[in-house]
Design a protein around this motif. Sequence first.
Motif, PDB file in Angstrom:
ATOM      1  N   LEU A 192     -21.575 -14.367  -7.939  1.00 33.32           N
ATOM      2  CA  LEU A 192     -21.757 -14.507  -6.499  1.00 33.32           C
ATOM      3  C   LEU A 192     -23.245 -14.543  -6.163  1.00 33.32           C
ATOM      4  CD1 LEU A 192     -19.027 -11.955  -5.398  1.00 33.32           C
ATOM      5  CD2 LEU A 192     -18.783 -14.397  -5.882  1.00 33.32           C
ATOM      6  N   VAL A 193     -23.654 -15.604  -5.476  1.00 32.73           N
ATOM      7  CA  VAL A 193     -25.075 -15.858  -5.238  1.00 32.73           C
ATOM      8  C   VAL A 193     -25.368 -15.898  -3.742  1.00 32.73           C
ATOM      9  CG1 VAL A 193     -27.002 -17.425  -5.704  1.00 32.73           C
ATOM     10  CG2 VAL A 193     -25.088 -17.280  -7.330  1.00 32.73           C
ATOM     11  N   SER A 194     -26.399 -15.168  -3.330  1.00 27.07           N
ATOM     12  CA  SER A 194     -26.949 -15.270  -1.973  1.00 27.07           C
ATOM     13  C   SER A 194     -28.221 -14.433  -1.930  1.00 27.07           C
ATOM     14  CB  SER A 194     -25.955 -14.781  -0.909  1.00 27.07           C
ATOM     15  OG  SER A 194     -25.990 -13.381  -0.792  1.00 27.07           O
ATOM     16  N   ARG A 195     -28.862 -14.340  -0.778  1.00 27.48           N
ATOM     17  CA  ARG A 195     -30.090 -13.552  -0.671  1.00 27.48           C
ATOM     18  C   ARG A 195     -29.813 -12.060  -0.617  1.00 27.48           C
ATOM     19  NH1 ARG A 195     -33.151 -15.605   4.478  1.00 27.48           N
ATOM     20  NH2 ARG A 195     -31.016 -15.580   5.233  1.00 27.48           N
ATOM     21  N   SER A 196     -28.681 -11.656  -0.070  1.00 27.47           N
ATOM     22  CA  SER A 196     -28.422 -10.248   0.223  1.00 27.47           C
ATOM     23  C   SER A 196     -27.773  -9.523  -0.956  1.00 27.47           C
ATOM     24  CB  SER A 196     -27.521 -10.126   1.463  1.00 27.47           C
ATOM     25  OG  SER A 196     -27.163  -8.794   1.679  1.00 27.47           O
ATOM     26  N   ALA A 197     -28.558  -8.744  -1.684  1.00 24.83           N
ATOM     27  CA  ALA A 197     -28.037  -8.010  -2.834  1.00 24.83           C
ATOM     28  C   ALA A 197     -26.980  -6.993  -2.407  1.00 24.83           C
ATOM     29  CB  ALA A 197     -29.181  -7.301  -3.559  1.00 24.83           C
ATOM     30  N   SER A 198     -27.215  -6.287  -1.304  1.00 24.13           N
ATOM     31  CA  SER A 198     -26.284  -5.233  -0.880  1.00 24.13           C
ATOM     32  C   SER A 198     -24.937  -5.829  -0.470  1.00 24.13           C
ATOM     33  CB  SER A 198     -26.878  -4.423   0.270  1.00 24.13           C
ATOM     34  OG  SER A 198     -27.173  -5.259   1.385  1.00 24.13           O
ATOM     35  N   SER A 199     -24.959  -6.956   0.227  1.00 20.98           N
ATOM     36  CA  SER A 199     -23.704  -7.593   0.633  1.00 20.98           C
ATOM     37  C   SER A 199     -22.932  -8.111  -0.575  1.00 20.98           C
ATOM     38  CB  SER A 199     -23.981  -8.742   1.603  1.00 20.98           C
ATOM     39  OG  SER A 199     -24.560  -8.269   2.801  1.00 20.98           O
ATOM     40  N   LEU A 200     -23.650  -8.661  -1.540  1.00 19.17           N
ATOM     41  CA  LEU A 200     -22.998  -9.141  -2.751  1.00 19.17           C
ATOM     42  C   LEU A 200     -22.363  -7.990  -3.525  1.00 19.17           C
ATOM     43  CD1 LEU A 200     -25.552 -11.757  -4.151  1.00 19.17           C
ATOM     44  CD2 LEU A 200     -23.382 -12.216  -2.998  1.00 19.17           C
ATOM     45  N   GLU A 201     -23.082  -6.890  -3.636  1.00 18.68           N
ATOM     46  CA  GLU A 201     -22.556  -5.734  -4.369  1.00 18.68           C
ATOM     47  C   GLU A 201     -21.310  -5.176  -3.687  1.00 18.68           C
ATOM     48  OE1 GLU A 201     -25.948  -3.242  -4.490  1.00 18.68           O
ATOM     49  OE2 GLU A 201     -26.978  -4.449  -6.023  1.00 18.68           O
ATOM     50  N   ALA A 202     -21.303  -5.165  -2.363  1.00 19.51           N
ATOM     51  CA  ALA A 202     -20.133  -4.680  -1.627  1.00 19.51           C
ATOM     52  C   ALA A 202     -18.937  -5.584  -1.859  1.00 19.51           C
ATOM     53  CB  ALA A 202     -20.456  -4.577  -0.137  1.00 19.51           C
ATOM     54  N   LEU A 203     -19.161  -6.892  -1.875  1.00 16.39           N
ATOM     55  CA  LEU A 203     -18.076  -7.837  -2.128  1.00 16.39           C
ATOM     56  C   LEU A 203     -17.561  -7.694  -3.550  1.00 16.39           C
ATOM     57  CD1 LEU A 203     -16.286 -10.229  -1.347  1.00 16.39           C
ATOM     58  CD2 LEU A 203     -18.194 -11.758  -1.921  1.00 16.39           C
ATOM     59  N   CYS A 204     -18.459  -7.590  -4.501  1.00 18.77           N
ATOM     60  CA  CYS A 204     -18.052  -7.428  -5.905  1.00 18.77           C
ATOM     61  C   CYS A 204     -17.178  -6.185  -6.085  1.00 18.77           C
ATOM     62  CB  CYS A 204     -19.283  -7.317  -6.805  1.00 18.77           C
ATOM     63  SG  CYS A 204     -20.173  -8.876  -7.043  1.00 18.77           S
ATOM     64  N   ALA A 205     -17.502  -5.139  -5.355  1.00 24.95           N
ATOM     65  CA  ALA A 205     -16.773  -3.880  -5.510  1.00 24.95           C
ATOM     66  C   ALA A 205     -15.320  -3.986  -5.068  1.00 24.95           C
ATOM     67  CB  ALA A 205     -17.479  -2.775  -4.723  1.00 24.95           C
ATOM     68  N   ARG A 206     -15.013  -4.892  -4.187  1.00 17.53           N
ATOM     69  CA  ARG A 206     -13.642  -4.978  -3.690  1.00 17.53           C
ATOM     70  C   ARG A 206     -12.834  -6.134  -4.299  1.00 17.53           C
ATOM     71  NH1 ARG A 206     -16.439  -6.866   1.182  1.00 17.53           N
ATOM     72  NH2 ARG A 206     -15.766  -8.988   1.726  1.00 17.53           N
ATOM     73  N   LEU A 207     -13.455  -6.941  -5.147  1.00 16.90           N
ATOM     74  CA  LEU A 207     -12.730  -8.036  -5.773  1.00 16.90           C
ATOM     75  C   LEU A 207     -11.981  -7.549  -7.010  1.00 16.90           C
ATOM     76  CD1 LEU A 207     -15.307 -10.971  -5.521  1.00 16.90           C
ATOM     77  CD2 LEU A 207     -13.285 -10.556  -4.097  1.00 16.90           C
ATOM     78  N   PRO A 208     -10.796  -8.075  -7.278  1.00 17.88           N
ATOM     79  CA  PRO A 208      -9.967  -7.591  -8.384  1.00 17.88           C
ATOM     80  C   PRO A 208     -10.279  -8.223  -9.746  1.00 17.88           C
ATOM     81  CG  PRO A 208      -8.739  -9.215  -7.146  1.00 17.88           C
ATOM     82  CD  PRO A 208     -10.056  -9.043  -6.429  1.00 17.88           C
ATOM     83  N   VAL A 209     -11.353  -9.031  -9.824  1.00 15.74           N
ATOM     84  CA  VAL A 209     -11.748  -9.628 -11.100  1.00 15.74           C
ATOM     85  C   VAL A 209     -13.208  -9.273 -11.365  1.00 15.74           C
ATOM     86  CG1 VAL A 209     -10.129 -11.543 -10.842  1.00 15.74           C
ATOM     87  CG2 VAL A 209     -12.493 -11.814 -10.036  1.00 15.74           C
ATOM     88  N   GLU A 210     -13.663  -9.508 -12.595  1.00 15.94           N
ATOM     89  CA  GLU A 210     -15.060  -9.262 -12.920  1.00 15.94           C
ATOM     90  C   GLU A 210     -15.945 -10.100 -12.002  1.00 15.94           C
ATOM     91  OE1 GLU A 210     -18.320  -9.834 -16.544  1.00 15.94           O
ATOM     92  OE2 GLU A 210     -16.216 -10.419 -16.858  1.00 15.94           O
ATOM     93  N   SER A 211     -16.900  -9.449 -11.350  1.00 13.03           N
ATOM     94  CA  SER A 211     -17.757 -10.133 -10.386  1.00 13.03           C
ATOM     95  C   SER A 211     -19.204  -9.712 -10.611  1.00 13.03           C
ATOM     96  CB  SER A 211     -17.341  -9.805  -8.949  1.00 13.03           C
ATOM     97  OG  SER A 211     -15.969 -10.100  -8.747  1.00 13.03           O
ATOM     98  N   ILE A 212     -20.087 -10.682 -10.625  1.00 11.61           N
ATOM     99  CA  ILE A 212     -21.500 -10.429 -10.919  1.00 11.61           C
ATOM    100  C   ILE A 212     -22.345 -10.857  -9.725  1.00 11.61           C
ATOM    101  CG2 ILE A 212     -23.428 -11.005 -12.448  1.00 11.61           C
ATOM    102  CD1 ILE A 212     -21.304 -11.695 -14.592  1.00 11.61           C
ATOM    103  N   PRO A 213     -23.073  -9.915  -9.097  1.00 14.72           N
ATOM    104  CA  PRO A 213     -23.949 -10.292  -7.988  1.00 14.72           C
ATOM    105  C   PRO A 213     -25.256 -10.886  -8.513  1.00 14.72           C
ATOM    106  CG  PRO A 213     -24.083  -7.932  -8.364  1.00 14.72           C
ATOM    107  CD  PRO A 213     -23.072  -8.464  -9.346  1.00 14.72           C
ATOM    108  N   LEU A 214     -25.700 -11.966  -7.893  1.00 13.48           N
ATOM    109  CA  LEU A 214     -26.936 -12.612  -8.322  1.00 13.48           C
ATOM    110  C   LEU A 214     -27.745 -12.976  -7.075  1.00 13.48           C
ATOM    111  CD1 LEU A 214     -28.287 -13.438 -10.959  1.00 13.48           C
ATOM    112  CD2 LEU A 214     -27.156 -15.653 -10.793  1.00 13.48           C
ATOM    113  N   PRO A 215     -28.603 -12.049  -6.614  1.00 14.73           N
ATOM    114  CA  PRO A 215     -29.367 -12.311  -5.390  1.00 14.73           C
ATOM    115  C   PRO A 215     -30.516 -13.295  -5.616  1.00 14.73           C
ATOM    116  CG  PRO A 215     -29.894 -10.135  -6.267  1.00 14.73           C
ATOM    117  CD  PRO A 215     -28.811 -10.690  -7.131  1.00 14.73           C
ATOM    118  N   ILE A 216     -30.422 -14.462  -5.000  1.00 10.48           N
ATOM    119  CA  ILE A 216     -31.444 -15.503  -5.085  1.00 10.48           C
ATOM    120  C   ILE A 216     -31.527 -16.196  -3.729  1.00 10.48           C
ATOM    121  CG2 ILE A 216     -32.045 -17.749  -6.111  1.00 10.48           C
ATOM    122  CD1 ILE A 216     -30.812 -16.868  -8.697  1.00 10.48           C
TER     123      ILE A 216
END
Length: 258
Positions: free
Chosen positions: A35-59
Motif C-alpha cells: 500500500l503506497v501513499s504519503r501518509s505512513a500513519s494512515s497506511l499502517e492503520a489500514l494494514c492493521a485491519r486488512l485480513p491479508v499480509e499488507s506492507i505500508p510503503l510511504p512515498i
Amino acid sequence: MTVRAVETIVITGASRGIGAASAEHLAVGRRRLVLVSRSASSLEALCARLPVESIPLPIDLSAEDAGPSLLKSLKDRGLEPDGWVLNAGMSNDVAFTASDAAAVRRELQLNYLTPLSILEAEVRRMRVLGSGRVVTVGSLTSFVPFPGNATYAASKAALFTLVRSLRAELDGSGVKLGVVLPGYTRTAMTNGLSKSWVPSMSADEVGRHVAQAYERGDALVVPGLANRIAARIFGGFPKTSDWMLTRFASLVVPKADA
C-alpha cells in the motif's frame, strides 16, 4: 506463465478513499498487498485491519522521481508485483486562467507522469513473464469536459488514452490492462467542493468496481448507470453536449467552496 503461491498487488493512493476501499475489496485469498501513499500513519492503520499480509510503503508519488523510487523500494524489499492498481491522483479544483504553474505540474506528475514511468518498466517485465494485471483509476472527465478543472481532465484523459493504446499493443501477451472511470465520488478529495445535481457514488462502491475490474481483467469500467449514460452522450455527441455543458455548468460541475 509464472504461477506464484502468493499474489503481490501494489495499490497507489491507498491511504484513503477509492484506494483504501480497493485494498479492502482485494484483500482476499493468498495475497500480499503493498500500500503506497504519503501518509505512513494512515497506511499502517489500514494494514492493521486488512485480513491479508499488507506492507505500508510511504512515498510521495507527486515527486518527479517517484516512479523509479517506488520501483527501487519494491526491488530492495524483494517484492515483484503480480498486479497493480494505479489509483493515486489529485485535483487542483481551479479554473485554468487562475491556475498556478507549479500546482499544475504537480497534478500532471501525480495523475499521469508517475503512472507512465511505472507502466514503462512494469509492462516490459510483465510481458517477458507472460502475465500481470494493471488497473488504472481514471475519471469520467476523460469523456466529459470539466470546466473549472481543465488540467485535471487533461491529465486523466492522457492516462486513459495511454492505457487503451497499451492494451492494444499487448494483446495476446498475457498482460491485462484496464481502466476504471468513476464519476463524482464522495472522498476526501471532493469534500471541499460544492454540491451539484450530478449523482455521486461512495468510495466503497467505486473501490468494489476497481476490485472487480482487477479480478476479471476488464478493459473499461464506468461505474454507475448515470455515468455510463453521460459517457455515451458526451462521447457520441461532443458538439451538442459541449454546448449544453457550457450553459448549465454551474448546475452540474462541482466547484471549490469559497
